[in-house]
Design a protein around this motif. Structure first.
Motif, PDB file in Angstrom:
ATOM      1  N   ASP A  82      39.465  38.752  41.818  1.00  0.00           N
ATOM      2  CA  ASP A  82      40.083  40.100  42.942  1.00  0.00           C
ATOM      3  C   ASP A  82      41.232  40.633  41.966  1.00  0.00           C
ATOM      4  OD1 ASP A  82      42.353  38.400  42.733  1.00  0.00           O
ATOM      5  OD2 ASP A  82      42.814  37.718  44.284  1.00  0.00           O
TER       6      ASP A  82
ATOM      7  N   PRO B 284      45.401  46.923  39.989  1.00  0.00           N
ATOM      8  CA  PRO B 284      44.461  48.170  40.772  1.00  0.00           C
ATOM      9  C   PRO B 284      43.906  48.377  40.783  1.00  0.00           C
ATOM     10  CG  PRO B 284      46.556  49.286  40.165  1.00  0.00           C
ATOM     11  CD  PRO B 284      46.673  47.601  40.014  1.00  0.00           C
ATOM     12  N   VAL B 285      43.042  48.801  39.057  1.00  0.00           N
ATOM     13  CA  VAL B 285      42.295  49.840  39.398  1.00  0.00           C
ATOM     14  C   VAL B 285      40.627  48.661  39.536  1.00  0.00           C
ATOM     15  CG1 VAL B 285      40.712  52.118  37.904  1.00  0.00           C
ATOM     16  CG2 VAL B 285      43.711  51.279  38.018  1.00  0.00           C
ATOM     17  N   PRO B 286      39.469  49.193  39.905  1.00  0.00           N
ATOM     18  CA  PRO B 286      38.914  48.068  39.911  1.00  0.00           C
ATOM     19  C   PRO B 286      38.120  48.381  38.113  1.00  0.00           C
ATOM     20  CG  PRO B 286      38.240  49.244  42.227  1.00  0.00           C
ATOM     21  CD  PRO B 286      39.752  49.701  41.247  1.00  0.00           C
TER      22      PRO B 286
ATOM     23  N   ARG C 213      51.326  47.419  43.136  1.00  0.00           N
ATOM     24  CA  ARG C 213      50.559  46.360  43.546  1.00  0.00           C
ATOM     25  C   ARG C 213      49.196  46.151  44.881  1.00  0.00           C
ATOM     26  NH1 ARG C 213      53.200  40.101  42.294  1.00  0.00           N
ATOM     27  NH2 ARG C 213      51.218  39.260  42.740  1.00  0.00           N
ATOM     28  N   LEU C 214      48.804  46.003  44.488  1.00  0.00           N
ATOM     29  CA  LEU C 214      47.989  45.893  45.561  1.00  0.00           C
ATOM     30  C   LEU C 214      47.763  44.878  47.342  1.00  0.00           C
ATOM     31  CD1 LEU C 214      44.096  45.223  44.040  1.00  0.00           C
ATOM     32  CD2 LEU C 214      45.096  47.132  44.621  1.00  0.00           C
TER      33      LEU C 214
ATOM     34  N   ALA D 129      57.182  41.934  39.584  1.00  0.00           N
ATOM     35  CA  ALA D 129      56.065  40.821  38.961  1.00  0.00           C
ATOM     36  C   ALA D 129      55.029  41.801  38.172  1.00  0.00           C
ATOM     37  CB  ALA D 129      55.125  39.408  39.768  1.00  0.00           C
ATOM     38  N   ASN D 130      54.543  42.616  38.255  1.00  0.00           N
ATOM     39  CA  ASN D 130      53.548  43.132  37.921  1.00  0.00           C
ATOM     40  C   ASN D 130      53.684  43.787  36.601  1.00  0.00           C
ATOM     41  OD1 ASN D 130      51.134  43.725  39.505  1.00  0.00           O
ATOM     42  ND2 ASN D 130      51.657  45.163  40.324  1.00  0.00           N
TER      43      ASN D 130
ATOM     44  N   ARG E  83      46.828  50.875  32.995  1.00  0.00           N
ATOM     45  CA  ARG E  83      45.855  51.253  35.067  1.00  0.00           C
ATOM     46  C   ARG E  83      46.119  52.782  34.757  1.00  0.00           C
ATOM     47  NH1 ARG E  83      50.122  52.784  40.308  1.00  0.00           N
ATOM     48  NH2 ARG E  83      51.416  52.915  38.317  1.00  0.00           N
TER      49      ARG E  83
ATOM     50  N   TYR F  89      51.165  47.027  32.209  1.00  0.00           N
ATOM     51  CA  TYR F  89      50.400  46.952  33.222  1.00  0.00           C
ATOM     52  C   TYR F  89      50.605  48.968  33.684  1.00  0.00           C
ATOM     53  CZ  TYR F  89      49.882  47.313  38.082  1.00  0.00           C
ATOM     54  OH  TYR F  89      49.285  47.630  39.851  1.00  0.00           O
ATOM     55  N   ASP F  90      51.390  49.858  33.352  1.00  0.00           N
ATOM     56  CA  ASP F  90      51.331  51.549  33.253  1.00  0.00           C
ATOM     57  C   ASP F  90      50.469  52.420  32.398  1.00  0.00           C
ATOM     58  OD1 ASP F  90      53.857  51.347  34.587  1.00  0.00           O
ATOM     59  OD2 ASP F  90      55.085  51.114  33.072  1.00  0.00           O
TER      60      ASP F  90
ATOM     61  N   PHE G  96      46.201  38.307  37.939  1.00  0.00           N
ATOM     62  CA  PHE G  96      46.083  38.491  36.509  1.00  0.00           C
ATOM     63  C   PHE G  96      48.261  37.492  36.247  1.00  0.00           C
ATOM     64  CE2 PHE G  96      49.835  40.405  35.422  1.00  0.00           C
ATOM     65  CZ  PHE G  96      49.642  41.992  36.107  1.00  0.00           C
TER      66      PHE G  96
ATOM     67  N   VAL H 186      54.511  38.904  32.980  1.00  0.00           N
ATOM     68  CA  VAL H 186      53.920  39.178  34.330  1.00  0.00           C
ATOM     69  C   VAL H 186      53.109  38.268  34.755  1.00  0.00           C
ATOM     70  CG1 VAL H 186      55.000  41.730  33.478  1.00  0.00           C
ATOM     71  CG2 VAL H 186      52.184  41.390  32.797  1.00  0.00           C
ATOM     72  N   HIS H 187      52.550  39.013  36.390  1.00  0.00           N
ATOM     73  CA  HIS H 187      51.737  38.457  37.321  1.00  0.00           C
ATOM     74  C   HIS H 187      51.263  39.521  37.989  1.00  0.00           C
ATOM     75  CE1 HIS H 187      54.256  36.793  40.182  1.00  0.00           C
ATOM     76  NE2 HIS H 187      55.305  37.007  39.312  1.00  0.00           N
ATOM     77  N   GLY H 188      50.620  39.229  38.926  1.00  0.00           N
ATOM     78  CA  GLY H 188      50.521  40.630  39.991  1.00  0.00           C
ATOM     79  C   GLY H 188      48.515  40.164  39.858  1.00  0.00           C
ATOM     80  N   THR H 189      48.598  41.344  41.170  1.00  0.00           N
ATOM     81  CA  THR H 189      47.141  41.580  41.022  1.00  0.00           C
ATOM     82  C   THR H 189      46.775  43.588  40.427  1.00  0.00           C
ATOM     83  OG1 THR H 189      47.570  43.312  42.933  1.00  0.00           O
ATOM     84  CG2 THR H 189      46.025  41.092  42.716  1.00  0.00           C
TER      85      THR H 189
END
Ligand SMILES: Cc1cc2nc3c(=O)[nH]c(=O)nc-3n(C[C@H](O)[C@H](O)[C@H](O)COP(=O)(O)O)c2cc1C
Ligand SMILES: Cc1cc2nc3c(=O)[nH]c(=O)nc-3n(C[C@H](O)[C@H](O)[C@H](O)COP(=O)(O)O)c2cc1C
Lengths: 572, 572
Positions: free
Chosen positions: B303, B320-322, A190-191, A268-269, B241, B237-238, B306, B315-318
């Motif tokens: 940023d 990582p891949v722009p 996670r960032l 959490a991700n 990504r 998420y996996d 999500f 789930v929640h978080g950020t």
């Protein structure tokens, strides 16, 4: 075999245990009580290639040569303690750079020549003369492509994206041109967030590690590809399948750096709920690695079927990837707790270590050697690769000047404040980076102001007290303090010849088996070391001049071939 | 604009709905009741490049040209039904190859010229004359690397490993040399088992798809890389990504074929317990794809953070891949149930279809068009690519002879018995493959004698009855029957020119938007079609002569750029 002395061969129990050998008395099927005399049969997992003590780099060769040649010291297989053999005793100087051995009298070689201090000196110098052919005295390098970091000097024109594939490709091709052992990719699931926001002084993204490594494997031919993958948030079947495929795509160059972060911030991700108790992180990791190895071995004389029931996993089926060139990718470990070190001693083949100072490194090596002995493994079955940075100049003065510039660029004002905030657990944006340390102390209840970061320090109160004392003693501003405490310790600064000499020294002292170079510029920062330092190491005869003979990463690392019985024995 | 007729522009509600446009009356903020007259403002997501009706291949161009040019037919946005426009009615011949349109009288072009049958003929022939420039009339090809299959002719010297990377690389480079749209990898999460054992007449292993595709992306430059990934056993998420990383590594060439297998046989590989109820498989898939798209879009002006709470994910978080070149990889779907087709109509951009006979293909296209209309999407926003095989010869007779040889090699004795056992649910190893069908009927309670296989047929009793009738009618042995029923329908057999003509015909009839070629030899089986059929297609002017202009897979496929609002609208 100049050092072969005429002492009776000492039966080394440690060796037998760790190889899972079958012992009987004359008759292979002998099952009675132990008796004296008779024949002991020992099975090895690989051919004994070169038994010369100056070159022998793998267990099989050592197991044989230890039966016919003696060493200065031995290691007690029970306690791991170093015990006398040809040396009766020894003294170590205060700075740990001089070892004085007191040799046993009356020892002769098999041809009757007496064993003297000159014999030992000739032997040790022979290793250096052999140069890169002597795996015991060579320098090994690897390269770290930093994802999240505080080292990149973004203003440098050689700095580029940490996301675009072209940057990774340049980095990998450069490392391979430099005959490095492997590329290393860290992982952040996670960032990082700081004060509730993605940390924008950081790299703001990170592609998925296996996907990048596989593409890099396709554009290189010899360099190893090491990826960091978490054993808490992955599933064994998924990850084992991906890593086996990477080992196939790369023709046997895959490695897995096992990490165990387990916090809910990262989780959490991924998951609906239920994060791992920290106390279980290495129990799960050990079970995970053992299951993964079972999957990787499932096609050895069988059809890939598996059945695994443990506290953590309850799976059965067939593993779809046939046996790969290395069978098991090389296992790395990073994580410095007691449990982390024990895990490494049982399961890993390489440690990525955070120890940067020479003293620290030697103490760490000793600690790991003891843990290895306790589970019946030899010191050279687990390599230690610390991270290291270097700064080059045409003269030493120029290198020192460049180092100051780099540190200045690395620690800018807002960065220094953010760095302090990580320890203080408070918003310090009102403070002047060029002024003194904040008068307030740290808010220890808010230690997770920065989330998603690997915390090597656990006690922030103690850190803050140490820093305050240092700042007062040297009269440092916030920025000066951060510059002093955040530098990657042990950075090698000097001309290419000086830096090469330092790499060589550290290896000869066994402060490390190799180094993971962490450049302060990505992707362009590796070119300089490859073009200027590697030739100096080659001139010293301590660095390979081609990958000839290496086809797998285990070959690059001079590790023994993967051995099923050893891994089972050790993980038991 | 030769076909532009002078009829009043018909306002096409379907178009407005599917683009999520904002409509007001003169004033952008108008919120009152609908009124007649005024200005309607419509927002498009992309530039209107070429509005020529013969070339227009994307929604934006069509949306504009439909306002100024009329067509023979229109489609009712509510029901999906094809309704009269310039044609008042039409007849379709029994074999669906001849369409007779009865044109409206008294229609003129804007310059007063009357609209006649000749106008329509000129228009349609203009598409063919334009050749590859007309996306409406081009042939598209893609290549399937079979993992598990019953088509490979192992005895052929061009057959090689389906595991070694070198084979994948040869296949990918050949497909790119042939200017194919994409490579396609299927997925089997667990090796097939038959009568309780890994099915040894099959491929006995399968590397992980994303890892292979990423390596292939690194050694190619234009061809798309499509991987099959399951939405039941992966985590959003996996997988998001990994796919985003693949889109980056490949420079915008990634695609995901969404499949939904959910059985416990497969699940036992992965999970402790709890497999998905079959009824929920597409509910989870839809939620999965919507969440994945949210992750892929999370860096658009933000940023990467999500927050997603649904029945399936919490789930929640950020992320990582722009943002990646395609934002969302192209979404494929395979799975032929009603729910599968609805899922495709809402979420997919390409269907990998199992329909192999011409009639079947057209009926499938019609069915999909209706489902698309029901959610406000245009037919050309979802491409259909059936799998197809071909057999070439220097003469037609030689090709037919080769076909017989290939079928004979594909259906050997033990394979024929195993094929029958899959339907019969019984051990039939006592029967002679060259003798008649077993006298016993199928054991329907044992329908899972083969596990891990995609079952396109659900009612094995009916299948067995059909086969028995066929065998009796034609007096077929077991092996002859299996040869007859297991062939990939619609195989194109002939000289390279004949096969090219058939590909072209199928495309002109809109029986398919493109074809996924499934060679019977891997990895060498694609060379022949690339070397011999592709030049024939190019000579006909219906196949690209370079990738010029295509940088992403969406470009290769002539799909519109990924559009956030459309995807949201449709998934609602
Ligand atoms: C030098 C070093 C590098 C590491 N790199 C990573 C990394 O890239 N990603 C990660 O998740 N953990 C990384 N960690 C590992 C975590 O610190 C570790 O798995 C976890 O926090 C628990 O380790 P410990 O309690 O044994 O220290 C690294 C650790 C060290 C010492
Ligand atoms: C042509 C075709 C190819 C398919 N390929 C795969 C595959 O490679 N792997 C897989 O798991 N499922 C594959 N499936 C999809 C599964 O059949 C599907 O996801 C699942 O069984 C449920 O689909 P359904 O009930 O809509 O038919 C394929 C389906 C079709 C029609």
């Amino acid at each position: 075999m100049t050092a072969a002395a005429s002492l009776t061969a000492v039966l080394c129990l440690g060796v037998l245990t760790s190889c899972g050998t079958a012992a009987g008395q004359g008759d292979d099927d002998y099952t009675g009580p132990p008796v004296n005399g008779g024949t002991l049969r020992v099975a090895f997992d690989a051919d004994i290639t070169c038994a010369d003590g100056q070159q022998a780099g793998n267990n099989t060769a050592l197991n044989v040569s230890r039966q016919i040649a003696d060493s200065l010291t031995d290691q007690d297989p029970e306690t791991g303690e170093i015990v006398p053999w040809l040396a009766e005793s020894w003294d170590v100087s205060d700075d740990s750079t001089t070892f004085t051995f007191h040799l046993r009298y009356g020892v002769t070689f098999t041809d009757g020549t007496p064993f003297t201090a000159q014999s030992v000196k000739d032997n040790l110098e022979g290793i250096v003369d052999l140069g890169a052919k002597s795996s015991l005295g060579s320098t090994y390098l690897a390269a770290h492509f930093p994802g999240v970091n505080n080292t990149t000097v973004w203003a440098d024109p050689d700095s580029g994206s940490h996301i675009e594939f072209a940057g990774f490709e340049h980095f990998a091709r450069t490392a391979e041109r430099g005959l490095f052992d492997f590329l290393f990719l860290a992982e952040g699931l996670r960032l990082r967030e700081h004060k509730g926001q993605v940390f924008d002084q950081d790299v703001v993204g990170r592609p998925e590690t296996a996907t990048v490594l596989s593409a890099l494997a396709a554009v290189t031919t010899h360099i190893g590809v090491t990826g960091t993958f978490n054993s808490t948030f992955n599933e064994p079947y998924d990850l084992a399948r991906t890593l086996a495929t990477l080992d196939r795509v790369s023709g046997g160059r895959a490695a897995w750096n096992v990490v165990t972060s387990h916090n809910a911030f990262t989780g959490a991700n991924f998951r609906r709920s239920g994060y791992l108790d920290g106390a279980d992180r290495y129990r799960r990791a050990a079970d995970f690695v053992s299951l993964a190895r079972t999957l990787w071995e499932s096609h050895r004389g069988s059809d890939g079927s598996f059945d695994w029931h443990s506290d953590f996993f309850d799976v059965h089926g067939t593993f779809p990837v046939p046996e790969t060139p290395q069978i098991s990718p090389v296992i790395f470990q990073a994580g410095d707790s007691d449990e982390g070190r024990d895990f490494a001693a049982r399961h890993a083949e390489v440690i990525f270590s955070a120890h940067t100072e020479a003293e620290d490194r030697k103490a760490f090596r000793t600690d790991i050697d003891q843990r290895l002995a306790a589970v019946g493994r030899r010191p050279d079955s687990l390599k230690i690769y610390p991270g290291i940075s270097d700064i080059l100049g045409d003269t030493e003065a120029e290198a020192q000047e460049r180092y100051r510039e780099v540190r200045h660029a690395q620690v800018h004002g807002p960065g220094a404040i953010a760095f302090l905030e990580q320890v203080w657990g408070r918003d310090l944006s009102g403070y002047d980076p060029d002024g003194p340390l904040p008068d307030v102390g740290p808010d220890l209840d808010n230690a997770d102001i920065t989330r998603g970061r690997v915390r090597h320090e656990k006690d922030y109160g103690a850190v803050a007290r140490r820093w305050r004392a240092l700042a007062e003693e040297k009269n440092l501003s916030i920025r000066e303090l951060v510059t002093e405490v955040s530098g990657r310790g042990g950075t090698l600064i000097g001309t290419p010849a000086q830096v090469a000499a330092k790499f060589d020294d550290l290896t000869q002292q066994r402060a490390a088996d190799g180094f993971i170079v962490v450049p302060h510029i990505t992707p362009g920062g590796l070119d300089e070391i490859v073009d200027r330092v590697v030739p100096e190491l080659q001139d010293r005869g301590v660095y390979r001049t081609s990958y000839a003979g290496s086809t797998t990463l285990r070959d690059n690392l001079d590790l023994p071939a993967y051995n099923h019985s050893t891994s089972q024995e050790v993980s038991a």
